[in-house]
Design a protein around this motif. Structure first.
Motif, PDB file in Angstrom:
ATOM      1  N   ASP A   1      -2.263   5.944   0.569  1.00 55.36           N
ATOM      2  CA  ASP A   1      -3.385   5.049   0.871  1.00 55.36           C
ATOM      3  C   ASP A   1      -3.447   4.688   2.347  1.00 55.36           C
TER       4      ASP A   1
ATOM      5  N   ASN B   1      -6.720   5.690   4.665  1.00 54.97           N
ATOM      6  CA  ASN B   1      -7.510   4.670   5.340  1.00 54.97           C
ATOM      7  C   ASN B   1      -7.602   4.873   6.843  1.00 54.97           C
TER       8      ASN B   1
ATOM      9  N   MET C   1       0.840  -1.184   0.000  1.00 55.82           N
ATOM     10  CA  MET C   1       0.000   0.000   0.000  1.00 55.82           C
ATOM     11  C   MET C   1       0.887   1.249   0.000  1.00 55.82           C
TER      12      MET C   1
END
Length: 136
Positions: A49, A53, A45
């Motif tokens: 990201d 998140n 990731m």
């Protein structure tokens, strides 16, 4: 959070970290969020990201264009998922200025943010009774 001394200008936060950097990283034993961030970075990731998140602050984080930020706020507001937001822009890189100058006008155009204040004082705009605090 995740131990690694690195200048932000040397990596592209929209892409997975290079393996040589991941090999140098380790979760911070002082921060319980660190382990999850570390695992997500190891899985490929991107830093962007991981931040988006909510791994770092447990709240949704919007990373993107002013339109993307406005879309996110509008979606939550129109879905009755919230009646307001606590905005914490990146204060070290003109985040406050960018939010006020780029996102707020979009929200105003969409009728989601006021263009004028109704009252003359903060107390009036927050509709706080004069029985609370000093009456000055």
């Amino acid at each position: 959070m995740v131990g690694l001394s690195l200048s932000v200008n040397t990596i592209d936060i929209t892409k997975p970290l290079p393996q040589n950097l991941i090999n140098q990283m380790y979760p911070s034993p002082m921060d319980p969020r660190s382990g999850k961030a570390f695992e997500l970075l190891k899985s490929g990731m991107s830093v962007k990201d991981v931040l988006a998140n909510g791994v770092i602050n447990y709240h949704p984080v919007v990373v993107g264009t002013p339109e993307m930020v406005a879309d996110f706020l509008e979606e939550w507001y129109l879905a009755d998922a919230t009646d307001g937001f606590s905005i914490v822009p990146d204060s070290s890189h003109d985040g406050i200025k960018d939010f006020v100058e780029l996102v707020v006008p979009i929200l105003q155009e969409r009728g989601l943010f006021h263009t004028e204040y109704e009252g003359e004082t903060l107390r009036e705009n927050l509709d706080v009774s004069y029985e609370y605090g000093l009456n000055h």
